[in-house]
Write an enzyme that holds these catalytic residues in place. Structure first.
Site, PDB file in Angstrom:
ATOM      1  N   ASP A  98       0.851  -1.178   0.000  1.00  0.00           N
ATOM      2  CA  ASP A  98       0.000   0.000   0.000  1.00  0.00           C
ATOM      3  C   ASP A  98       0.894   1.238   0.000  1.00  0.00           C
ATOM      4  O   ASP A  98       1.879   1.276   0.739  1.00  0.00           O
ATOM      5  CB  ASP A  98      -0.873  -0.004   1.264  1.00  0.00           C
ATOM      6  CG  ASP A  98      -2.300   0.390   0.975  1.00  0.00           C
ATOM      7  OD1 ASP A  98      -2.491   1.506   0.455  1.00  0.00           O
ATOM      8  OD2 ASP A  98      -3.211  -0.398   1.272  1.00  0.00           O
ATOM      9  N   ASP A 201      -3.140   4.675  -2.249  1.00  0.00           N
ATOM     10  CA  ASP A 201      -4.219   5.050  -1.350  1.00  0.00           C
ATOM     11  C   ASP A 201      -4.709   6.490  -1.553  1.00  0.00           C
ATOM     12  O   ASP A 201      -3.894   7.410  -1.633  1.00  0.00           O
ATOM     13  CB  ASP A 201      -3.687   4.905   0.095  1.00  0.00           C
ATOM     14  CG  ASP A 201      -4.731   5.185   1.138  1.00  0.00           C
ATOM     15  OD1 ASP A 201      -5.640   4.354   1.267  1.00  0.00           O
ATOM     16  OD2 ASP A 201      -4.639   6.227   1.815  1.00  0.00           O
ATOM     17  N   GLU A 258      -6.450   3.963  -5.955  1.00  0.00           N
ATOM     18  CA  GLU A 258      -7.751   4.131  -5.315  1.00  0.00           C
ATOM     19  C   GLU A 258      -8.254   5.493  -5.760  1.00  0.00           C
ATOM     20  O   GLU A 258      -7.931   6.512  -5.159  1.00  0.00           O
ATOM     21  CB  GLU A 258      -7.647   4.075  -3.788  1.00  0.00           C
ATOM     22  CG  GLU A 258      -9.035   4.087  -3.151  1.00  0.00           C
ATOM     23  CD  GLU A 258      -9.048   4.452  -1.668  1.00  0.00           C
ATOM     24  OE1 GLU A 258      -9.997   4.067  -0.984  1.00  0.00           O
ATOM     25  OE2 GLU A 258      -8.124   5.153  -1.192  1.00  0.00           O
ATOM     26  N   HIS A 330     -11.311  -3.778   2.345  1.00  0.00           N
ATOM     27  CA  HIS A 330     -11.234  -3.545   3.792  1.00  0.00           C
ATOM     28  C   HIS A 330     -12.015  -2.308   4.232  1.00  0.00           C
ATOM     29  O   HIS A 330     -12.084  -2.022   5.422  1.00  0.00           O
ATOM     30  CB  HIS A 330      -9.767  -3.390   4.200  1.00  0.00           C
ATOM     31  CG  HIS A 330      -9.162  -2.138   3.644  1.00  0.00           C
ATOM     32  ND1 HIS A 330      -9.008  -1.935   2.290  1.00  0.00           N
ATOM     33  CD2 HIS A 330      -8.710  -1.019   4.234  1.00  0.00           C
ATOM     34  CE1 HIS A 330      -8.494  -0.737   2.092  1.00  0.00           C
ATOM     35  NE2 HIS A 330      -8.298  -0.153   3.254  1.00  0.00           N
ATOM     36  N   ASP A 331     -12.555  -1.546   3.278  1.00  0.00           N
ATOM     37  CA  ASP A 331     -13.335  -0.352   3.616  1.00  0.00           C
ATOM     38  C   ASP A 331     -14.824  -0.561   3.400  1.00  0.00           C
ATOM     39  O   ASP A 331     -15.622   0.359   3.620  1.00  0.00           O
ATOM     40  CB  ASP A 331     -12.920   0.827   2.715  1.00  0.00           C
ATOM     41  CG  ASP A 331     -11.525   1.321   3.019  1.00  0.00           C
ATOM     42  OD1 ASP A 331     -11.094   1.229   4.182  1.00  0.00           O
ATOM     43  OD2 ASP A 331     -10.862   1.813   2.078  1.00  0.00           O
TER      44      ASP A 331
HETATM   45  C1  GLC Z   1      -8.237   4.721   1.931  1.00  0.00           C
HETATM   46  C2  GLC Z   1      -8.075   3.422   2.690  1.00  0.00           C
HETATM   47  C3  GLC Z   1      -8.779   3.536   4.002  1.00  0.00           C
HETATM   48  C4  GLC Z   1      -8.149   4.656   4.780  1.00  0.00           C
HETATM   49  C5  GLC Z   1      -8.094   5.953   3.977  1.00  0.00           C
HETATM   50  C6  GLC Z   1      -7.147   6.922   4.574  1.00  0.00           C
HETATM   51  O1  GLC Z   1      -9.544   4.983   1.610  1.00  0.00           O
HETATM   52  O2  GLC Z   1      -8.533   2.360   1.913  1.00  0.00           O
HETATM   53  O3  GLC Z   1      -8.760   2.352   4.737  1.00  0.00           O
HETATM   54  O4  GLC Z   1      -8.868   4.877   5.956  1.00  0.00           O
HETATM   55  O5  GLC Z   1      -7.665   5.767   2.663  1.00  0.00           O
HETATM   56  O6  GLC Z   1      -5.827   6.513   4.364  1.00  0.00           O
END
Ligand code: GLC
Ligand code: CA
Length: 562
Positions: A98, A201, A258, A330-331
């Site tokens: 990540d 991320d 992402e 995971h979100d």
């Molecule tokens: C992304 C991650 C998430 C995190 C956020 C802040 O959305 O997937 O889990 O809380 O970024 O880093």
């Protein structure tokens, strides 16, 4: 479209904290991941993404990094990480880490130095603004985890710093070339270790619309969603292109962004042949029915909505590139608890329906990205009281629901539907204590359904969800069908027929027809012409008579057409 080494693979996300604990401290670790590489190979996985394992206070479960060059001791050591990369490579599995660089932790050395001397070099690494007591904040944006995006800079009453996420996640100032250089150096350091690449991320947030200003409030708290700013910001691709040139492109690394809120015309710049990333996640299904009010106001997603969202994404990427297809991460809640109508997972068709959802998603054009536990059909968990919930996002949404006038019970209902803990409960390996995840006390309770839903039970059952996923990954590697499964054009079939999700995957070598009966009742599906073979079926039988498929409830088939 240029062909890439990773196109034909199946990817898998590991949430290390919840995967496998090998030393009994209740926290999953890198040694746990290493010990399951053979398992992942057996499942047909060719790429793994590890959620963060860097040094971190874990305020946001590792998405708050205090040292990018260290492994958090709770997850293991740098030797473990090196061994993981090496052992994975031996099995032809690429390891993706990540990359969390929109923000770091407030415990990172850079931020500590910024607090010591806001006017010095490290003050420029962050967004720090003056604010005299009683004055308004520099802008009214609401942080993703609730409350204002500004917090007082520790030790300085008249200064505030920006954090789009939690206050322990200060945003890095990408306008500062020194910050960017530090980040590129770090990325290359990791790529030199033999990493296959990165999952990137929250990357769209790195470009701020400056100067800071208010947008219209969208809740009674007087604040507005960060989306307003993202919509106004221009120039994120300049940063990303520079980053790609300085790092990824030199290594032919695999990168998956992402990315939310991209503009349609920007898609080729993100994932086209010379895009700044290899690919990005398709969140079209994830964001369905989302609104500014929060989780409590979100309506369930219908099969028709799901289908339409998938088809929109397939159409927009036609020749541009690959998106990553997911039903969960995971979100997000567990896909089977979200996209299957309420009650399906406890009803008589649970198995068939879980396979149908997995199959429909997996067979779309793009890179299938499984999330740990998806392959055994893991479901949402349940909490009675908010104190049992770990997820900082869920805790905020609970308050939002109460403020909107919901009762505590109703607020918990929405938390249970969407909490990020749903996907973060430990992997269910077997029916022994704590699902075989740990010999200690798991950091987050195991879903009580582990006695019924676990890998060991599914291994020996030829009709299990797990064996069905294995058939899917095998099909992707099958020389006869690979061309159609990986590169075939997607064309919706009978898109107007309700609760039917069907599409062709067409390649010059052969044409597949994917059919899912997305409902509890049987359904007749007229075939365009005769089928040659049933390549995949989630039930034992497949009845085709006079050019009509008599689909059973939740039946999913892949047909090779003549
Ligand atoms: C992304 C991650 C998430 C995190 C956020 C802040 O959305 O997937 O889990 O809380 O970024 O880093
Ligand atoms: Ca451990």
């Amino acid at each position: 479209m240029e062909r890439k080494w990773w196109h034909g693979r199946t990817a898998y996300q590991i949430y290390p904290k919840s995967f496998l604990d090998t030393n009994g401290d209740g926290i999953g670790d890198l040694r746990g991941v290493i010990s399951k590489l053979d398992y992942l190979r057996e499942l047909g996985i060719g790429l793994i993404w590890l959620s963060p394992v860097y040094a971190s206070p874990l305020a946001d479960q590792g998405y708050d990094i205090s040292d990018y060059y260290r492994i958090d001791p709770r997850f293991g050591t740098m030797d473990d990480m090196d061994e993981l990369i090496r052992e994975a490579k031996r099995r032809d599995i690429g390891v993706v880490m990540d990359l969390v660089v929109n923000h770091c932790s407030d415990e990172h050395e850079w931020f500590r130095k910024a607090c010591e001397d806001p006017a010095g070099k490290y003050g420029q690494y962050f967004y720090i603004r003056e604010r005299k007591p009683g004055e308004a904040l520099p802008c009214n944006w609401r942080s993703y985890f609730g409350g204002p995006v500004w917090s007082p800079l520790p030790g300085h009453d008249n200064l505030v710093y920006l954090h789009l996420f939690h206050r322990k996640q200060p945003d890095l100032n990408w306008e500062n070339p020194e910050v960017r250089r530090e980040i590129y150096t770090m990325i290359n350091w990791w790529l030199d270790k033999g990493l296959a690449g990165f999952r990137i991320d929250a990357i769209i947030n790195i470009k701020k619309a400056l100067p800071f200003r208010d947008y219209p409030a969208d809740r009674d708290d007087g604040m507005c969603s960060v989306d307003n700013m993202l919509f106004a910001a221009r120039g994120v691709l300049d940063f990303l292109d520079e980053m790609a040139n300085e790092t990824f492109r030199k290594y032919d690394a695999f990168t998956v962004g992402e990315v939310f809120n991209e503009r349609p015309e920007e898609l080729p710049l993100f994932i086209g042949d010379s895009g700044c990333f290899s690919t990005m996640f398709d969140f079209a299904e994830t964001v369905l029915n989302q609104g500014p009010e929060g989780w409590h106001a979100q309506a369930p997603i219908t099969p028709e909505q799901y289908k339409a969202a998938c088809f929109r994404s397939q159409a927009k990427t036609r020749d541009t590139g690959f998106l990553c297809n997911i039903i969960e991460n995971h979100d997000e809640p567990r896909g089977v608890s979200r996209y299957l109508p309420a009650g399906t997972c406890t009803g008589p068709y649970a198995m068939a329906a879980k396979k149908l959802l997995g199959g429909l998603n997996f067979m779309l054009r793009g890179l299938p990205f499984l999330y740990q536990g998806q392959e055994i059909g893991m479901e949402n968990t349940h909490c009675e009281r908010i104190e049992e919930v770990d997820d900082i996002s869920a805790r905020d949404q609970y308050r939002v629901a109460l403020a909107a006038g919901l009762s505590a019970r109703e607020a918990m209902e929405s938390v249970n539907r969407f909490s990020r803990d749903n996907a973060r409960t430990p992997f269910q390996w077997d029916a022994s204590a704590n699902a075989g995840f740990t010999s200690g006390t798991p950091w987050l309770p195991v879903n009580p359904n582990y006695r019924e839903i676990n890998l060991e039970a599914q291994r020996s059952d030829p009709d299990s969800v797990w064996n069905f996923y294995r058939a899917l990954t095998a099909l992707r590697e099958n020389p006869e069908y690979r061309e159609a499964v990986v590169y075939g054009e997607t064309k919706p079939y009978l898109p107007g027929q309700k609760n039917l999700m069907a599409y062709f995957r067409r390649a010059p070598s052969n044409v597949l027809l994917v059919i899912g009966n997305f409902q509890d009742a049987p359904q007749k599906v007229r075939l365009p012409h005769a089928a040659k073979t049933v390549v995949l079926n989630n039930l034992r039988e497949c009845v085709i008579k006079n050019g009509v498929l008599y689909a059973r409830p939740w039946q999913f088939v892949v047909l090779a057409m003549k």
